[in-house]
Design a protein around this motif. Sequence first.
Motif, PDB file in Angstrom:
ATOM      1  N   THR A   1       0.870  -0.941  -0.009  1.00 40.38           N
ATOM      2  CA  THR A   1       0.016  -0.091  -0.099  1.00 40.38           C
ATOM      3  C   THR A   1       0.892   1.388  -0.046  1.00 40.38           C
ATOM      4  OG1 THR A   1      -0.222   0.112   2.604  1.00 40.38           O
ATOM      5  CG2 THR A   1      -1.662  -1.041   1.232  1.00 40.38           C
ATOM      6  N   LYS A   2       0.228   2.184  -0.239  1.00 36.20           N
ATOM      7  CA  LYS A   2       1.044   3.712  -0.223  1.00 36.20           C
ATOM      8  C   LYS A   2       1.326   3.925   1.188  1.00 36.20           C
ATOM      9  CE  LYS A   2       0.488   8.658  -1.068  1.00 36.20           C
ATOM     10  NZ  LYS A   2      -0.610   9.670  -1.980  1.00 36.20           N
ATOM     11  N   PRO A   3       2.317   4.319   1.521  1.00 35.87           N
ATOM     12  CA  PRO A   3       2.828   4.797   2.942  1.00 35.87           C
ATOM     13  C   PRO A   3       2.189   5.896   3.359  1.00 35.87           C
ATOM     14  CG  PRO A   3       4.572   5.366   1.391  1.00 35.87           C
ATOM     15  CD  PRO A   3       3.366   4.684   0.668  1.00 35.87           C
ATOM     16  N   ASN A   4       1.671   5.827   4.424  1.00 36.55           N
ATOM     17  CA  ASN A   4       0.927   7.040   5.184  1.00 36.55           C
ATOM     18  C   ASN A   4       1.579   7.285   6.587  1.00 36.55           C
ATOM     19  OD1 ASN A   4      -1.409   7.528   3.493  1.00 36.55           O
ATOM     20  ND2 ASN A   4      -2.058   5.224   4.080  1.00 36.55           N
ATOM     21  N   LEU A   5       1.332   8.588   6.970  1.00 39.12           N
ATOM     22  CA  LEU A   5       1.922   9.229   8.348  1.00 39.12           C
ATOM     23  C   LEU A   5       0.710   9.136   9.103  1.00 39.12           C
ATOM     24  CD1 LEU A   5       4.343  10.047   9.878  1.00 39.12           C
ATOM     25  CD2 LEU A   5       3.685  12.364   9.124  1.00 39.12           C
ATOM     26  N   VAL A   6       0.797   8.324  10.214  1.00 42.24           N
ATOM     27  CA  VAL A   6      -0.353   8.127  11.010  1.00 42.24           C
ATOM     28  C   VAL A   6      -0.122   7.913  12.579  1.00 42.24           C
ATOM     29  CG1 VAL A   6      -1.918   6.913   9.199  1.00 42.24           C
ATOM     30  CG2 VAL A   6      -0.553   5.560  10.442  1.00 42.24           C
ATOM     31  N   GLN A   7      -0.953   7.908  13.397  1.00 49.09           N
ATOM     32  CA  GLN A   7      -0.641   7.460  14.804  1.00 49.09           C
ATOM     33  C   GLN A   7      -1.485   6.278  14.959  1.00 49.09           C
ATOM     34  OE1 GLN A   7      -1.329  10.659  17.946  1.00 49.09           O
ATOM     35  NE2 GLN A   7      -2.600   9.141  19.222  1.00 49.09           N
ATOM     36  N   VAL A   8      -0.406   5.265  15.425  1.00 46.94           N
ATOM     37  CA  VAL A   8      -1.153   3.929  15.743  1.00 46.94           C
ATOM     38  C   VAL A   8      -1.176   3.549  17.151  1.00 46.94           C
ATOM     39  CG1 VAL A   8      -0.569   3.214  13.363  1.00 46.94           C
ATOM     40  CG2 VAL A   8       1.178   2.669  15.041  1.00 46.94           C
TER      41      VAL A   8
ATOM     42  N   PRO B   1       0.542   9.793  22.147  1.00 49.00           N
ATOM     43  CA  PRO B   1       1.046  10.638  20.833  1.00 49.00           C
ATOM     44  C   PRO B   1       2.416  10.054  20.445  1.00 49.00           C
ATOM     45  CG  PRO B   1       0.440  12.024  22.478  1.00 49.00           C
ATOM     46  CD  PRO B   1       0.275  10.847  23.264  1.00 49.00           C
ATOM     47  N   SER B   2       2.047  10.003  19.110  1.00 48.30           N
ATOM     48  CA  SER B   2       3.388   9.168  18.328  1.00 48.30           C
ATOM     49  C   SER B   2       3.071   9.413  16.714  1.00 48.30           C
ATOM     50  CB  SER B   2       3.663   7.862  18.454  1.00 48.30           C
ATOM     51  OG  SER B   2       2.697   7.155  18.062  1.00 48.30           O
ATOM     52  N   LYS B   3       3.929   9.368  15.903  1.00 45.89           N
ATOM     53  CA  LYS B   3       3.837   9.229  14.472  1.00 45.89           C
ATOM     54  C   LYS B   3       4.800   8.412  13.537  1.00 45.89           C
ATOM     55  CE  LYS B   3       0.843  12.695  13.891  1.00 45.89           C
ATOM     56  NZ  LYS B   3      -0.406  12.591  13.262  1.00 45.89           N
ATOM     57  N   THR B   4       4.203   7.555  12.806  1.00 50.95           N
ATOM     58  CA  THR B   4       5.008   6.848  12.108  1.00 50.95           C
ATOM     59  C   THR B   4       4.511   6.672  10.735  1.00 50.95           C
ATOM     60  OG1 THR B   4       5.496   4.157  12.095  1.00 50.95           O
ATOM     61  CG2 THR B   4       3.195   4.780  12.835  1.00 50.95           C
ATOM     62  N   ILE B   5       5.459   6.302   9.785  1.00 50.03           N
ATOM     63  CA  ILE B   5       5.038   5.946   8.442  1.00 50.03           C
ATOM     64  C   ILE B   5       4.451   4.370   8.700  1.00 50.03           C
ATOM     65  CG2 ILE B   5       5.769   5.516   6.148  1.00 50.03           C
ATOM     66  CD1 ILE B   5       8.103   7.619   6.788  1.00 50.03           C
ATOM     67  N   SER B   6       3.429   4.078   8.077  1.00 51.13           N
ATOM     68  CA  SER B   6       2.791   3.081   8.257  1.00 51.13           C
ATOM     69  C   SER B   6       2.603   2.396   6.918  1.00 51.13           C
ATOM     70  CB  SER B   6       1.494   2.937   8.910  1.00 51.13           C
ATOM     71  OG  SER B   6       0.921   1.586   8.901  1.00 51.13           O
ATOM     72  N   GLN B   7       2.972   1.034   6.544  1.00 45.68           N
ATOM     73  CA  GLN B   7       2.726   0.514   5.185  1.00 45.68           C
ATOM     74  C   GLN B   7       2.400  -0.949   5.324  1.00 45.68           C
ATOM     75  OE1 GLN B   7       6.074   1.515   2.798  1.00 45.68           O
ATOM     76  NE2 GLN B   7       4.969   1.300   0.836  1.00 45.68           N
TER      77      GLN B   7
ATOM     78  N   THR C   1       1.842 -11.533   5.036  1.00 47.92           N
ATOM     79  CA  THR C   1       1.628 -10.276   4.867  1.00 47.92           C
ATOM     80  C   THR C   1       2.487  -9.366   6.185  1.00 47.92           C
ATOM     81  OG1 THR C   1      -0.813 -10.188   4.094  1.00 47.92           O
ATOM     82  CG2 THR C   1      -0.226  -8.329   5.347  1.00 47.92           C
ATOM     83  N   LEU C   2       3.017  -8.042   5.992  1.00 50.88           N
ATOM     84  CA  LEU C   2       3.755  -7.417   6.742  1.00 50.88           C
ATOM     85  C   LEU C   2       2.891  -6.152   7.332  1.00 50.88           C
ATOM     86  CD1 LEU C   2       7.427  -7.470   5.345  1.00 50.88           C
ATOM     87  CD2 LEU C   2       6.204  -9.272   7.111  1.00 50.88           C
ATOM     88  N   SER C   3       2.933  -5.909   8.185  1.00 49.60           N
ATOM     89  CA  SER C   3       2.509  -4.554   8.720  1.00 49.60           C
ATOM     90  C   SER C   3       3.975  -3.751   9.000  1.00 49.60           C
ATOM     91  CB  SER C   3       1.870  -4.322   9.864  1.00 49.60           C
ATOM     92  OG  SER C   3       0.540  -4.822   9.609  1.00 49.60           O
ATOM     93  N   VAL C   4       4.421  -2.754   8.266  1.00 51.01           N
ATOM     94  CA  VAL C   4       5.800  -2.107   8.545  1.00 51.01           C
ATOM     95  C   VAL C   4       5.509  -0.816   8.978  1.00 51.01           C
ATOM     96  CG1 VAL C   4       7.907  -1.617   7.255  1.00 51.01           C
ATOM     97  CG2 VAL C   4       6.391  -3.422   6.446  1.00 51.01           C
ATOM     98  N   PHE C   5       6.301  -0.508  10.081  1.00 47.79           N
ATOM     99  CA  PHE C   5       5.923   0.824  10.817  1.00 47.79           C
ATOM    100  C   PHE C   5       7.705   1.420  10.920  1.00 47.79           C
ATOM    101  CE2 PHE C   5       3.355  -2.170  12.818  1.00 47.79           C
ATOM    102  CZ  PHE C   5       1.905  -1.471  12.617  1.00 47.79           C
ATOM    103  N   ALA C   6       7.639   2.600  10.595  1.00 54.95           N
ATOM    104  CA  ALA C   6       8.796   3.391  10.429  1.00 54.95           C
ATOM    105  C   ALA C   6       8.631   4.679  11.276  1.00 54.95           C
ATOM    106  CB  ALA C   6       9.447   3.932   9.275  1.00 54.95           C
TER     107      ALA C   6
END
Length: 291
Positions: free
Chosen positions: A58-65, A69-75, A83-88
């Motif tokens: 999927t397209k990477p999105n900047l979200v709070q998961v 409070p936090s911010k991660t790129i999620s893909q 399947t992988l859930s990738v967090f940066a």
Amino acid sequence: MKAILGMVAGLFALLPVAAAAKDYAVGPQYDSTHVYVAPADIDAFVASFTATFGGSATKPNLVQVTPTPSKTISQLAQTPVGTLSVFAFQTPIPYPFGGERTGYLVTDLDAAVAAAKAAGATVLVEPFPDPIGRDALIQWPGGVGMQFYWHNVAPHYPALATIPENRIYLTRSAADAFIPAWLRFSHGRILSDDPAASGAAVGRPDAKLRLVRIQSLYGDMVVVAGDGAWPWPYGREISGYGVTDLAATIDKAKAAGVVTLIPAHDVGGRQEAMLQFPGGFIAAVHGPAGR
């Protein structure tokens, strides 16, 4: 009177069975390995993983998961083998996130968490909302962490070509606690349980291990139990992927910048190798013997 008491006793005897019959799994194509990488590595990692196994991301999105409070790129990387859930994360990772190995889609989050607690799990993070649903973090005996999640809109993913293995390394006593707890929750079945397997499979030819293979609607699981001393890189991989041609897969991986840590070798009637992807993620890959 005796007949009435017997009927009452019979009804109470059925209660635990009825309670245990509920299963909240959706299917292994909805389960994901959680991978945490540095922001600078996420593009190379996702590209190398899909180049090795196929599929798309999927397209990477900047979200709070997380609930704090936090911010991660999620893909999300979806391949025929898992399947992988990738967090940066671009902010520090809130505790205890990062310690969970897998995420499982469930039909009822609150009920699944309650069932896990009843089976012996500890809730690390109570259910909380995320941008597309709700989540919770739990931990099983032996320190096995995972995430349960539920979507506001039910996803629809194609079936996998092969089911990935959740690879868990424990001491024997921890395995004795973890395995029955997981079976109670997952309604899984033991495919094999070898109490004296050769340690050569995990770089310990001097040792005898307990090797347990479990199957459930949450996917396949391999539990390796021993003294807790595992040579590099064994124990660092949390997922194992099945392919039809291991040599061809390794060639694809090499071309995509993946490092082969353990070359293909025979293990228990199949060939296995250990790969390290850009960003540090380590995975076991297996294929038919003699290929």
